[in-house]
Design an enzyme around this catalytic site. Structure first.
Site, short mmCIF file in Angstrom:
data_model
loop_
_atom_site.label_atom_id
_atom_site.label_comp_id
_atom_site.label_asym_id
_atom_site.label_seq_id
_atom_site.Cartn_x
_atom_site.Cartn_y
_atom_site.Cartn_z
N HIS A 36 1.32 11.45 -21.56
CA HIS A 36 0.44 12.39 -21.02
C HIS A 36 0.49 13.77 -21.78
O HIS A 36 1.09 13.98 -22.60
CB HIS A 36 1.30 12.61 -19.61
CG HIS A 36 1.07 11.76 -18.61
ND1 HIS A 36 1.44 11.92 -17.33
CD2 HIS A 36 0.84 10.42 -18.57
CE1 HIS A 36 1.19 10.92 -16.23
NE2 HIS A 36 0.75 10.03 -17.22
N GLU B 19 1.29 16.79 -21.35
CA GLU B 19 2.38 17.50 -21.47
C GLU B 19 3.33 17.01 -22.26
O GLU B 19 4.04 17.78 -23.17
CB GLU B 19 2.88 17.94 -20.26
CG GLU B 19 1.83 18.70 -19.21
CD GLU B 19 1.27 17.38 -18.46
OE1 GLU B 19 0.84 16.41 -18.73
OE2 GLU B 19 0.72 17.86 -17.29
N SER C 81 -2.39 19.64 -12.45
CA SER C 81 -1.01 19.55 -11.99
C SER C 81 -0.10 18.83 -12.58
O SER C 81 -0.52 17.60 -12.62
CB SER C 81 -1.02 19.56 -10.39
OG SER C 81 0.16 19.77 -9.83
N CYS D 42 2.41 15.79 -13.52
CA CYS D 42 3.01 14.60 -12.40
C CYS D 42 4.48 14.77 -12.45
O CYS D 42 5.00 15.61 -13.14
CB CYS D 42 2.54 13.27 -13.16
SG CYS D 42 3.63 13.06 -14.64
N CYS E 16 6.04 14.74 -16.13
CA CYS E 16 5.74 15.97 -16.82
C CYS E 16 6.57 17.17 -16.27
O CYS E 16 6.92 18.18 -16.86
CB CYS E 16 4.34 16.26 -16.81
SG CYS E 16 3.60 14.76 -17.96
#
Lengths: 150, 150
Positions: A57, A59, A82, A84, A87
């Protein structure tokens, strides 16, 4: 605290990453890690399509690119969407104290974990971030479903 | 449900990974992902020292090695040590339904997030896992502090 103008600049770096990923055929989510004055420490974008790594992901890739360090407390993590559970959990673990979120209307991650952990959360409601996700959901719905574990 | 004997076998695969990491100079935490019958799908160990990637916790590396797939719901994730917030969050995100934990007396991660998410958690209280962490804390305390974000 980071000024609203600086927050927008840092989010801009995350948006650039999201667009880069989309241009590579990947998921258009990007992230940036910055100091209070806006100096960018690391950037990253979702790499799941590009590398086949389901944990990649935006991040996580950004934190990975930041490398081993001890100044997480002073850094601001920006993300176009936003974060998950994975993250958000990583922000809690690393001890990041501020998270800047482009938008949370397409998907609401685990922001409550951030808040429970004393992390400040700024949601900028940026229409460019919403548009990036609309493109993904419209043009590659399967990819999106896989990304959020559905 | 996985039998207790099979859980021990899967944990054994995670312990082997932890020992491999320690022999490489790394953090002795390992992970394995398996089917209900004990078939190992992927393994991984902490790679922070080896690769310089702060997100390379054992569970993340194991999930990464498992690649992109849609059968997470059927898999059991074993780890030698109670999973931190990032790793617990990843189990929630991917939709793993069962987590097997070697020990949680050295460090208690975010097991409550797993439980809140309906994930079954089996803590095996394995003395080999405790011993691995005792070695780390005694011989490389700084590495351990960095690993848990201190």
């Amino acid at each position: 605290m980071m000024t609203p103008e600086t927050m927008n600049q840092v989010l801009e770096a995350a948006i650039d990453q999201a667009r880069k990923s989309w241009s590579e055929g990947g998921i258009p989510i990007g992230s940036a890690l910055a100091r209070e004055d806006g100096t960018i420490v690391a950037v990253g974008h979702n790499m799941r399509v590009q590398s086949g790594d389901p944990t990649a992901h935006a991040e996580i890739v950004c934190l990975r690119n930041a490398g081993r360090r001890r100044d997480w407390n002073d850094l601001y993590l920006a993300t176009t969407l936003s974060p998950c559970q994975m993250c958000s959990g990583s922000a809690c673990l690393f001890g990041v104290k501020h998270v800047i979120i482009g938008e949370h209307e397409t998907y609401l991650g685990a922001e409550h974990w951030l808040e429970e952990h004393g992390i400040t959360v700024d949601v900028l409601d940026d229409p460019r971030c919403v548009e990036l996700m609309r493109m993904l959901q419209t043009e590659k719905p399967d990819l999106w479903a896989e990304d959020i574990g559905e």
